[in-house]
Every structure is written in structure tokens, then in C-alpha cells.
Design a protein around this motif. Structure first.
Motif, short mmCIF file in Angstrom:
data_model
loop_
_atom_site.label_atom_id
_atom_site.label_comp_id
_atom_site.label_asym_id
_atom_site.label_seq_id
_atom_site.Cartn_x
_atom_site.Cartn_y
_atom_site.Cartn_z
N CYS A 64 -11.46 -14.10 -74.11
CA CYS A 64 -12.66 -13.32 -74.44
C CYS A 64 -12.52 -11.85 -74.07
O CYS A 64 -13.28 -11.02 -74.56
CB CYS A 64 -13.88 -13.91 -73.74
SG CYS A 64 -13.95 -13.62 -71.95
N CYS A 213 -4.66 -12.89 -79.76
CA CYS A 213 -5.68 -11.98 -79.29
C CYS A 213 -6.09 -12.31 -77.86
O CYS A 213 -6.30 -13.48 -77.52
CB CYS A 213 -6.91 -12.05 -80.21
SG CYS A 213 -8.33 -11.09 -79.63
N CYS A 215 -8.36 -9.73 -76.39
CA CYS A 215 -9.48 -8.81 -76.18
C CYS A 215 -10.79 -9.42 -76.67
O CYS A 215 -11.87 -8.91 -76.38
CB CYS A 215 -9.24 -7.47 -76.88
SG CYS A 215 -9.30 -7.53 -78.69
N GLY A 216 -10.71 -10.51 -77.44
CA GLY A 216 -11.88 -11.19 -77.96
C GLY A 216 -12.46 -10.59 -79.22
O GLY A 216 -13.46 -11.10 -79.75
N LYS A 217 -11.83 -9.56 -79.78
CA LYS A 217 -12.42 -8.82 -80.89
C LYS A 217 -11.79 -9.12 -82.25
O LYS A 217 -12.32 -8.70 -83.28
CB LYS A 217 -12.31 -7.31 -80.63
CG LYS A 217 -13.00 -6.84 -79.37
CD LYS A 217 -12.74 -5.36 -79.13
CE LYS A 217 -13.35 -4.86 -77.83
NZ LYS A 217 -13.02 -3.43 -77.58
N SER A 218 -10.67 -9.80 -82.27
CA SER A 218 -9.94 -10.00 -83.52
C SER A 218 -10.79 -10.71 -84.57
O SER A 218 -11.54 -11.64 -84.26
CB SER A 218 -8.66 -10.81 -83.27
OG SER A 218 -8.01 -11.10 -84.49
N LYS A 221 -8.82 -14.54 -85.43
CA LYS A 221 -8.58 -15.39 -84.25
C LYS A 221 -7.86 -16.68 -84.67
O LYS A 221 -8.16 -17.23 -85.72
CB LYS A 221 -9.90 -15.73 -83.57
CG LYS A 221 -10.58 -14.57 -82.87
CD LYS A 221 -11.84 -15.04 -82.15
CE LYS A 221 -12.54 -13.91 -81.41
NZ LYS A 221 -13.17 -12.95 -82.32
N CYS A 224 -3.82 -11.75 -83.05
CA CYS A 224 -4.18 -10.33 -82.90
C CYS A 224 -4.24 -9.67 -84.27
O CYS A 224 -3.42 -9.94 -85.15
CB CYS A 224 -3.12 -9.65 -82.03
SG CYS A 224 -3.34 -7.86 -81.87
N SER A 227 -7.32 -5.11 -83.08
CA SER A 227 -8.66 -4.67 -82.68
C SER A 227 -8.68 -4.04 -81.29
O SER A 227 -9.62 -3.32 -80.96
CB SER A 227 -9.64 -5.85 -82.72
OG SER A 227 -9.89 -6.24 -84.06
N HIS A 228 -7.66 -4.30 -80.49
CA HIS A 228 -7.58 -3.68 -79.16
C HIS A 228 -7.21 -2.21 -79.24
O HIS A 228 -7.42 -1.47 -78.28
CB HIS A 228 -6.53 -4.40 -78.31
CG HIS A 228 -5.14 -4.28 -78.86
ND1 HIS A 228 -4.70 -5.07 -79.90
CD2 HIS A 228 -4.12 -3.45 -78.56
CE1 HIS A 228 -3.45 -4.74 -80.20
NE2 HIS A 228 -3.08 -3.75 -79.40
N GLU A 231 -9.93 3.39 -80.97
CA GLU A 231 -10.39 4.06 -82.20
C GLU A 231 -9.94 5.51 -82.24
O GLU A 231 -9.69 6.06 -83.30
CB GLU A 231 -11.92 3.99 -82.30
CG GLU A 231 -12.45 2.59 -82.57
CD GLU A 231 -13.95 2.57 -82.73
OE1 GLU A 231 -14.57 3.65 -82.70
OE2 GLU A 231 -14.51 1.47 -82.88
#
Length: 240
Positions: A64, A213, A215-218, A221, A224, A227-228, A231
Motif C-alpha cells: 500500500c 508496485c 507505492c499503492g498507486k499503480s 496492479k 509497477c 506511478s511512483h 510529477e
């Protein structure tokens, strides 16, 4: 992928994705910190193994991104109601995803959806531009080196004379990617054909190189999708 193995190697080691929870690693798979070293700007020069972490025969790795005990799970996913629904299509193989770019000596296979923004594809020249010049031995060697150090396996080069994929020999291990030049941690680098099972018990395509992944943001899932990557960083250096 080409001639890569698509069945698990003879090993008790595996990674189990749990529903909205961590990755359970079993079989005594070693765990390393692997740092992307950059000599200039944010273009990598090499991988550095900086530590072998002490682990038990089975251990849980955070999925997560919220743990205070990185890289290990500490139950934060329960407090945050982490949605870890797997969105990758298990039926979509590397070969189905990859587009082919032909050069005189090598074919480059590129599955962009798997990009983990490690950026080795830009070392000493962009691989997409150089693949057309692989009748030059130095450029050919650079393309092979850069494809083989792509942790996610997004990039694979095939020798046109033998029709064989060129893959590095990797022992089964998990790498914790750290990327200090852009100030973030990257995904889990799954090396050497470790089988990964979804929360539904189904096996994902087994590959020599994959990134999961953490970071939990992909949006892909458990894999990866970069998303890590910050920006504010120059996206032109991370993706083609």
C-alpha cells in the motif's frame, strides 16, 4: 516472451498477492536494496547492491505504500482501507503487449505498459534510436546492456541471427529499488523467474524480470506503472 520460461522454475519460492494486503514471500527468497546510481543528471550509469536485508523464510512486503517499517508490512493497509484490486489482465502476455522495432542485428520488443522508469534505456543514447544502428558493435552492445538492465522487462532484445531473446542470468531474488537522484523509492524488482500468484490464486506469466508496485498507486496492479515517479521530474527521461 520469445524463448523465456513461462512456467515457474523448480523452486519453492513464490510471491503471493493478498487481497487488499501485502505480498507474502515464501521460500527464503533473498531481499536486497538496489540503488540506481547516476553519474550525470538523472540518467543511470549502474545498479548498486547496498544491503542484503535480514529476513525470515517467509515475510510480508508492503503493497500500500504506507508502512512505517519499509519495506515490510506493518498493517497500515487495514487502517487506510487500501484498495489493492489487481487490474492487470493475466491473459495479456508480454508478447501480446510488446511492439517490435527492427534493427539490422537486433529486434527490440517494447511493452510500454510495464515501464518502471528506471531510465537505463537512455544510458549512452536512447535505445529506440540506437536499435536501427546495431550493425555497429558498440551500439549493439549498448542496446543489449540497456535492455538487460531494465528491471521490469519492458524491453527485450532478440538476436536476429538466432531468434533468441537475450536475457541476463539472474538468481532468484527481490530487489528494493531506490532512486536517490529523483528522490524516491521504486518498485520491487522480481528477479530470476520467481512465480507471482494473484489473490485469486492464479499464476501470472513467469518472467526473468518483473517489477511489482509498492507505492499503492499503480493502475496496473500488482505491477509497477511508474506511478511512483515524481510529477515534477522530467517525464521525457523516464519514458519513450
Amino acid at each position: 516472451m520469445g524463448n523465456q520460461k513461462t512456467t515457474p522454475l523448480k523452486s519453492e519460492g513464490k510471491i503471493q498477492v493478498t487481497k487488499n494486503g501485502p505480498y507474502i514471500v515464501v521460500g527464503g527468497i533473498p531481499l536486497y536494496r538496489m540503488v540506481i546510481k547516476c553519474d550525470h543528471s538523472t540518467i543511470p550509469s549502474e545498479w548498486k547492491i547496498t544491503e542484503k536485508l535480514e529476513t525470515q523464510p517467509s515475510y510480508a512486503l508492503c503493497r500500500c505504500g504506507g508502512t512505517s517499517n519499509k519495506p515490510f508490512c506493518n498493517g497500515t493497509h487495514l487502517k487506510t482501507n487500501f484498495n489493492g484490486t489487481e487490474t492487470n489482465n493475466k491473459a495479456s502476455s508480454f508478447e501480446a503487449m510488446a511492439k517490435c522495432i527492427e534493427g539490422p542485428e537486433l529486434t527490440l520488443k517494447d511493452a510500454e505498459a510495464l515501464c518502471a522508469s528506471a531510465r537505463f534505456c537512455h544510458r549512452k543514447g536512447d535505445i529506440w534510436n540506437q536499435i536501427a544502428k546495431t550493425d555497429d558493435d558498440k551500439i549493439k552492445d549498448n542496446c543489449i546492456k540497456n535492455a538487460c538492465t531494465c528491471p521490469s522487462g519492458r524491453l527485450v532484445v532478440v538476436d536476429k541471427k538466432t531468434d533468441q531473446a537475450i536475457e541476463p542470468k539472474l538468481d532468484q531474488a527481490i530487489g528494493l529499488i531506490e532512486d536517490p537522484s529523483i528522490g524516491c523509492d521504486g518498485p520491487l524488482w522480481v528477479r530470476g523467474g520467481i512465480p507471482v500468484y494473484g489473490a485469486d490464486g492464479k499464476l501470472y506469466e513467469v518472467r526473468n524480470r518483473m517489477t511489482l508496485c509498492r507505492c499503492g498507486k499503480s493502475a496496473n496492479k500488482p505491477f509497477c506503472d511508474s506511478s511512483h515517479y515524481p510529477e515534477e521530474a522530467d517525464q521525457g527521461e523516464s519514458k519513450k
